[in-house]
Design a protein around this motif. Structure first.
Motif, PDB file in Angstrom:
ATOM      1  N   CYS A 111     -11.563 -45.798   5.046  1.00  0.00           N
ATOM      2  CA  CYS A 111     -12.315 -45.139   4.062  1.00  0.00           C
ATOM      3  C   CYS A 111     -13.234 -43.706   4.719  1.00  0.00           C
ATOM      4  CB  CYS A 111     -13.390 -45.998   3.145  1.00  0.00           C
ATOM      5  SG  CYS A 111     -12.375 -47.048   2.238  1.00  0.00           S
ATOM      6  N   ALA A 143     -11.087 -40.977   5.301  1.00  0.00           N
ATOM      7  CA  ALA A 143     -10.689 -40.460   4.087  1.00  0.00           C
ATOM      8  C   ALA A 143     -11.915 -39.589   3.545  1.00  0.00           C
ATOM      9  CB  ALA A 143     -10.397 -41.399   3.034  1.00  0.00           C
ATOM     10  N   LEU A 146      -3.596 -42.075  -0.396  1.00  0.00           N
ATOM     11  CA  LEU A 146      -5.130 -42.162  -1.188  1.00  0.00           C
ATOM     12  C   LEU A 146      -5.052 -42.503  -2.498  1.00  0.00           C
ATOM     13  CD1 LEU A 146      -5.794 -38.320   0.137  1.00  0.00           C
ATOM     14  CD2 LEU A 146      -7.220 -40.507   0.584  1.00  0.00           C
ATOM     15  N   TYR A 185     -11.096 -40.772  -3.718  1.00  0.00           N
ATOM     16  CA  TYR A 185      -9.862 -40.822  -2.944  1.00  0.00           C
ATOM     17  C   TYR A 185      -8.634 -40.310  -3.889  1.00  0.00           C
ATOM     18  CZ  TYR A 185     -12.895 -43.201  -0.016  1.00  0.00           C
ATOM     19  OH  TYR A 185     -13.643 -43.407   0.956  1.00  0.00           O
TER      20      TYR A 185
END
Lengths: 596, 596
Positions: free
Chosen positions: B150, B153, B180, B192
């Protein structure tokens, strides 16, 4: 066996006379003009300097040389062409070194690298210039060019044989071997014959440099001493020019070992590596032979020059022994894989002669900038590597040399062409429309002899001994023979993976093909009904009939895969001689078809 | 339509349970060991320095990530594998930048080039690590890896979407889009999902750098904004990973335009660009789609990963609409072009899955040092580019996700695998030996619904609506159905030039092939007699019968060409499932055969 030169065989009409006329009326001028346009003629002025455009290529000498030879092989040369040739000889004379050396590239581009770059066609160009000089001398009696080339040959002998001062011992592209034999036969100077033998004897005694991507030795036939070679390997034109030289030397020196090597290599080609068209060269990679039975149709390289070189090789074997296979192969080449190299109008050429064309597959790799190599689909008037066009001229000019050979007892008739021949107190003439039909009338004048007439393998009705039928002939006798001209299907050896389940249609010696122009797309899906009537419709331009027969094709489908149903519709299929393909613009083309 | 995760579908026996056991017992360890041997595991220690051997490759992160994901997709992970994964997570955690960035190559080899080399798989690796983190979290509940990813991301969102400070805007190798979406579904964090949509929306708005040899835009599906794309183009795995992400976004956002693009692209694949095995990718050049109907068999690229990616795409389309074609394509992939990528013993792999092998043609260019690209003929345990082996693990691990979908009224049964499923208050179980035979017994427990069972296209006896047969089911009801398991021939569209006159033998959903080991060489010359009795002989290892039937092959010939005679001998031909080819050493292999 004694050769009957094309100079003693005059074609009077029929299929090949028509082609000779096209060559004389159209091709000779067109090829010269394109060579002029591309700077090949100007290159002989030796004025190119570093930084100039249009750098002479290493093989430009040979392009022009083959044109000069081709023109000179005809019994008459027009004043205009005499002038062109004399101008070129002027330039060659002016450009020749005091020591006899002549090469454009290694004079204006890399003079420091003479006889040091084996791959760069130096001796190959020399060979073609020698052949041109011999031909010009024989037709005109003028010996200036011949003397120039003798001086060059003397220099080559000095450097390669006497001093051994060159950076290599054998040519990277063979050709000079057979050329030196011709130079010998025109001059009687045995040193030239011995130099040819020297190059042949030296080949394969050591590994010498070839282009980077090629396994040493195979590409240029240097993997073994030539007498130990049993298979046809590497670059096809290189190979068959060498094999032709080997056969010359084997015949003149009565060299059994060399003759055996030639026979085994020829056997390898004919049994494993030749297309049904007489084409050779299964891959563009190295323009080469590959492994036995690898004869892909769409990607076939089958260079026009390679087909010609195979005929040269077969012709020389025929001079040693009258086996029908030699004449059969020459005939295959003549009517198919060679003739396809020339457009019907005589102006444009194929370098490669594939047996299948699917135009869209040439650019199938849509996400790639550069497409993989696939033969072009329409003939061009000139190529950057334009060896084939002038080779076509000279091959058609001297086509008559393939017709007869003789020995003390027998006159052999190997090919069927309307014309008159005179040799050794014999006059022999043929009247025939072959291969339009199979009737041949042969008139013989001369002492009593045996006449051996080849029976084409498609003719199954005439009893023969190893492919020839023998007649006793005496002065004035006329022999009539009719081979018929059947339309039939040919299959290939089960090991030829590409052709399994497929058949080539032939009419006599002529391979036929289907074209998209006549039959639409997706030719591979067509099935011929060979039990139906086959209609023959004469086509003037092709000098042969077009064939029409019943066939089937599956109906269009939206789905990609579905349970076998073979939902077919009946169609009329039109086939044309293979040599005439791609004369009506880009189109699908196919030789090996499905047959019911 | 609602997805039924593979986590809710437990296979209990039969064809796929056996494959899952092989994966768990053999493949997982073997792939890890080979990755360990080749330095892929060690690379995560980030100790490599300039001058060291074994430089980490740009896609090594993803190889290990897919292995981690594959292991984690099973409902149980062995303590040994937990330890291996935890160790890897330790290394990833240690190697992660403060800002969240993680990539081996761009940390130890080219740290200065982060997010500046579009072609170098940076976001692709990120995507696979995200997928692995999600899978590990879902099975174990441990969220350390998930939190790491995360953070990464978040960093990617910052760089690409907020700052737009990267040197490119969309990944050179798609993958992160669908990853994602998974990260969103595991975390509920909508950013995401929006980042996935961002990458998809941006694609094709401008030309960005791809590898030198590729026409800008086609190779990496950037030739048009994705909603305007109508055809499948370029690198197949890149393409179908993108299309999968597009389908995810289309479904979640109810984006009709995007859905239409997906459907048209899928249609293009299924009607023009897919092998009968479900393989895709007609050329190794760009590992890419080519033009419609160009489906060469011997040089087929048909990467294992590409087959998997096509199933991913079809699966996601199926979540939007229950068209039978999606399940049909998934089934094709499962039993053929995917499964052929894995050896029967579970240890070795094919990257490419051609539909024809002729071993000697791999080295046919005898005079060349380097042979042109042809698929290898025997599976390997690891490749230098070893994307396929761990992809096989994860695909088999989650195979159950392809079996069911449902909506308010109807439960759909798309695939036939013995096992038990529970979802949304419904319990459904299948008992079947499919595809050994066509009998499937389905037990339903839950509220009254419609049960829609796919009728495989080879079954012609069961009436169906668009490929599904509908039953009203109530709690406790048992439905028995028998599709049969016919052996039949398939033809392909007449435009598929390679297959004209040839047929594929199938048994139910399984494509069969002939191998040299059983039938000798020159398979293309064999003609099957499909009117003869076909014997089915069960093979334990393949879980399916081999087929024996009468056939013909032409007798050996010495000549290369001869008048059609079709001199055949009768033989017994043995066919095995295509997926089982090349498990007995190098051998000829052929799918598309002649049939009488």
């Amino acid at each position: 066996m004694t050769e009957v030169s094309h100079r003693n065989v005059k074609l009077t009409d029929g299929f090949w006379k028509k082609r000779q006329d096209i060559i004389k009326d159209v091709t000779i001028k067109s090829v010269y003009d394109r060579f002029f346009d591309t700077g090949r003629v100007e290159a002989f002025e030796m004025k190119w300097k570093n930084g100039d455009k249009n750098m002479p290529h290493v093989f430009w000498d040979s392009d022009i040389a083959k044109w000069m030879e081709g023109v000179s092989l005809f019994s008459e040369i027009t004043p205009e062409n005499i002038e062109k040739i004399e101008n070129l000889i002027d330039l060659i004379e002016a450009g020749q070194d005091e020591n006899g050396y002549f090469n454009i590239f290694f004079t204006v581009v890399e003079p420091e690298n003479r006889f040091s770059k084996r791959t760069e066609h130096e001796l190959y160009c020399a060979g073609h210039l020698m052949e041109a000089a011999v031909a010009y001398y024989r037709t005109t009696g003028r010996d200036r060019f011949l003397r120039i080339m003798c001086r060059y040959a003397d220099h080559i002998e000095q450097v390669f044989k006497n001093e051994k001062s060159a950076a290599f011992t054998t040519p990277g592209h063979e050709e000079i071997e057979l050329a030196l034999v011709k130079l010998y036969s025109a001059t009687g100077e045995k040193r030239y014959l011995e130099l040819a033998k020297f190059f042949i004897d030296e080949r394969g005694n050591r590994l010498e440099h070839t282009y980077g991507g090629f396994t040493d030795g195979l590409y240029d036939q240097s993997f073994l001493p030539v007498r130990e070679q049993k298979t046809a390997e590497g670059h096809c034109v290189r190979a068959c020019y060498l094999y032709s030289g080997m056969a010359d030397i084997a015949r003149i020196y009565d060299d059994e070992e060399l003759k055996n090597a030639c026979e085994m290599i020829f056997d390898d080609i004919v049994k494993h590596k030749m297309y049904v068209t007489g084409g050779i060269g299964s891959t563009h990679l190295g323009e080469a032979f590959t492994i036995p039975y690898d004869l892909p149709n769409r990607t076939a390289y089958t260079e026009t020059c390679a087909a010609i070189s195979l005929a040269f090789f077969a012709h020389r074997l025929q001079l040693m022994e009258p086996k029908a296979v030699y004449a059969e192969v020459i005939e295959k080449v003549l009517y198919n894989g060679f003739l396809s190299g020339l457009s019907l109008d005589g102006k444009s050429f194929f370098y490669e002669n594939p047996l299948e064309i699917i135009p869209e597959l040439r650019t199938k790799d849509v996400c790639m900038k550069e497409q993989p190599h696939i033969p072009i689909t329409e003939r061009l008037e000139v190529f950057s590597c334009s060896c084939c066009p002038p080779n076509v001229i000279r091959f058609v000019a001297e086509i008559g040399e393939n017709v007869y050979t003789y020995d003390d007892d027998t006159v052999y008739v190997h090919q069927f062409m309307s014309g008159e021949a005179e040799f050794d107190g014999i006059k022999i003439s043929q009247e025939t429309e072959y291969p339009l039909n199979g009737k041949v009338t042969i008139k013989y004048e001369g002492p009593a002899k045996k006449l051996a007439v080849r029976v084409p393998s498609f003719c199954e009705d005439i009893e023969n001994e190893n492919g020839y039928v023998f007649f006793d002939v005496d002065n004035g006798m006329v022999t009539e023979i009719d081979f018929g001209m059947p339309v039939y299907c040919v299959e290939s050896n089960p090991r030829v993976y590409e052709n399994c389940g497929r058949y080539a249609v032939m009419r006599g010696p002529v391979v036929y093909c289907a074209e998209g122009k006549d039959n639409g797309k997706y030719l591979r899906d067509i099935t011929l009904d060979f039990s139906s009537d086959i209609e023959e419709i004469y086509n003037e331009e092709m000098s042969l009939p077009v064939l029409e027969m019943k066939g089937f094709r599956r109906k269009p489908e939206e789905k990609l895969y579905y349970k076998k149903k073979d939902d077919c519709e009946e169609i009329t299929v039109k086939l044309i001689p293979y040599f005439a393909f791609a004369n009506r613009g880009e189109s699908e083309m196919l030789v090996w078809m499905q047959v019911k």
